[in-house]
Design an enzyme around this catalytic site. Structure first.
Site: not given
Lengths: 428, 428
Positions: A75, A144, A168
């Protein structure tokens, strides 16, 4: 599948084939890059793809290492000195930090190949990136850790890294139909992770099987790799609807209750098990932590680049959060301590807790990453969580279940999850 | 002192004079820069001094703000986009991160002026930087926040920021004869701080009075500023020798026992108060956290730049730490939880705990920053700590005492410290 395309294999299977000489790490990476080339225009999971560097790293990877050149994604909330790092914000587009995060370095040190950076919402908050759900691009991938979930689900990469402050890791994994694992708090080293709410931020991982999660976890922690072991007897599971059951969608409720029945039929002891009374307002307490800590961690952006923050972040968590007093925050902290203690005793009565990873299937929009209401409580409680695909929603999108373990019972949770995965059948 | 040189003033006094128009922020910064110019060749507290930028910021500072242009320094373990950031390691000399840490941004947002970066030991571990003790340059300033303590002690700056994983705020403050404050765990936002041991790393501050600490704390936390209030009645203090009393130097013991007597004579109720039995091996448990977490957070350096790490870090905490098993770490975590719970009840029986901040005066060497044996336990317990100068050692160097409060009783600890400071008399 005698000869599936390499990118379709799971990490454990890739490792076995590389070890036996049936496949090279370079061929795996090449196959993943081809998959990305074909699908990225629709899925949009990546902010950066390190094609040539990844191929070179695969050629150099040791067959004797744990990961043997298997590729993974990370990420874009993590610093990488050799790839652009943007934290999902236009403020930092193209930035190059001085060092590469531990979460990228440790799997590399174990022989893994970092394929690139995956899309994050703005600072791992709620403002979404461009990623679409690979099962249907009109639907959200969740967030997220949007890009990591979508990339793993779409066979672009077998393993990826995310972070969870509310939901997330678990929620996007469930929306995309992969296995997501959020360990107990602070199990994966945070150096080089952009913080959001320091008492909650937890690094997590995604894969397409429990076995792959276990392999990647060992690399992420620099600990010896022990395969998860199928428990000798069927587990005792607490079916926990949480205080938010009325927020669940019909398909979420149906898949969870169906999974409970199937697991009971397979021999599990499934009992109703709601959270201790001390946890009545657990989600409110979780929110208060974010409301106090996030505006202070986002001070660098608020003070210097406020106009480049999304209105949702600026007016929501930041402006709203700054109204919370220190006394309210301290009270929340004490409450959290009490809840963690109460839940630890309670959770010790079961092998795992069986609950929802999200209200239902992914929202039919790219403008929202969905609701973290079924995640924040477990994140606050610092308990290990794992989601598995278990069914489908009305639009054919994946619907998952979530297993939650006792704090620091991460290894045991993987064993239980292996049993549950085998009894629920293959990936939806 | 009707007209002392501005750099000799404390922060609260600077603020009052700037507000009244008796002094300008620019004159304060100019005076601090002159002091640095005169003394830095001996003290070597800074890795970077932002002279012109600081003067410009002082001219622009609002007299209506909390800090009114008062300068501060920050340990070079924090990221600054506008100043070089090296983390005390040749690996990162001259690096420029993408953003400036919250710990630098929040005081700036409150009207403070960042004067520069102060020397840290290598990654806030033990390998020392060049800083000398300003009281006698043959002696250590302590560490790891060496430059911050020395700069405040030497009147180069009234306020500075450090971090503590073992004893890296309290010990150098005591060795340099200033007030050091390590708040309860996680009170100051960590964004942009290079992590070492995430369950222990605590940002702290230094000043030359308790009142100045209270002002700076409000800026660091973005909370309303409440002056500390002298308690209405004399406090109840637990004189705690800790399990490590045999490691204390004669001057450390003498200054602590003398302070206890003087405070009792001033009306305090001083009782013997040793840590609960549950805390017998608290320092070992603290060490185990660092041994598990630090090598993983230092993986970026270990993997890419191992030859540039000090042998002490490479062979000590990193190689040694990697031998610790996950089970040993998990057991340590559970122990720490139990200790925190037990200590919270115990600490509630006193207004503060009176104990040693260090074994004695600073070591007569620049090759060691001294022993954190009297610090690590309180850091593990997440309790707020404050050191005050209280006497002198055999070579005329400062010797301090340490006050420790109940977790999250930070404001109360400052009130008690104000009383203790007033009763012990002015700075040694």
């Amino acid at each position: 599948m005698p000869n599936p395309e390499p990118h379709r294999l799971g990490a454990v299977e890739m490792a076995a084939r590389i070890e036996s000489g049936a496949l090279t790490a370079e061929a795996v990476v090449q196959s993943c890059l081809e998959r990305i080339r074909a699908r990225e225009p629709v899925v949009r999971a990546w902010t950066h793809i390190a094609g040539d560097e990844a191929l070179a790293a695969a050629r150099a990877a040791s067959r004797g290492s744990l990961m043997k050149g298997i590729p993974f994604g990370i990420k874009d909330i993590f610093d990488t000195a050799d790839m652009p790092t943007g934290y999902g914000s236009p403020i930092y587009t193209g930035c190059r930090p001085s060092f590469t995060a531990s979460a990228a370095t440790l799997p590399r040190a174990a022989g893994g190949v970092l394929l690139g950076k995956t899309v994050t919402t703005e600072f791992a908050n709620r403002h979404p990136g461009p990623t679409a759900n690979p099962h249907n691009p009109r639907f959200s991938p969740g967030g997220s850790s949007s890009g990591s979930a979508a990339a793993v689900a779409d066979f672009m990469v077998p393993l990826a890294i995310g972070t969870q402050t509310g939901g997330s890791v678990i929620r996007p994994a469930a929306y995309c139909g992969v296995v997501g694992f959020k360990p107990s708090f602070n199990m994966f080293a945070p150096a080089g992770m952009h913080p959001n709410t320091e008492t909650l931020d937890t690094i997590g991982i995604m894969a397409r099987s429990v076995a792959d999660i276990a392999l990647f976890r060992a690399a992420m922690m620099a600990i010896p790799y022990d395969k998860p072991e199928m428990p000798e007897r069927a587990p005792r599971l607490a079916l926990c609807r949480t205080p938010h059951w009325d927020k669940a969608e019909p398909e979420g409720k149906a898949v969870l209750e169906d999974a409970a029945k199937r697991l009971a039929a397979a021999g599990a002891e499934v009992v109703e098990g709601e959270l201790p009374n001390a946890c009545g307002n657990v989600s409110e307490i979780q929110n208060r932590h974010s409301f106090f800590e996030a505006p202070r961690n986002h001070a660098p952006e608020r003070e210097r680049h406020e106009a480049l923050l999304s209105p949702a972040l600026r007016h929501g968590r930041i402006a709203g959060g700054l109204k919370l007093t220190l006394d309210e925050f301290r009270a929340a902290w004490r409450e959290a301590d009490r809840m963690r203690a109460a839940t630890s005793d309670w959770a010790g009565g079961f092998d795992a807790i069986l609950t929802l990873p999200a209200p239902g299937q992914a929202p039919r929009t790219l403008a929202s990453t969905g609701d973290a209401i079924f995640n924040g409580l477990w994140t606050l409680l610092h308990m290990p969580c794992l989601t598995l695909p278990a069914g489908q929603g009305p639009d054919g999108l994946p619907v998952g279940i979530q297993l939650v373990g006792k704090r620091h019972g991460d290894q045991r949770l993987l064993d239980i999850a292996l049993w549950v995965e085998s009894r629920l059948g293959a990936r939806a």
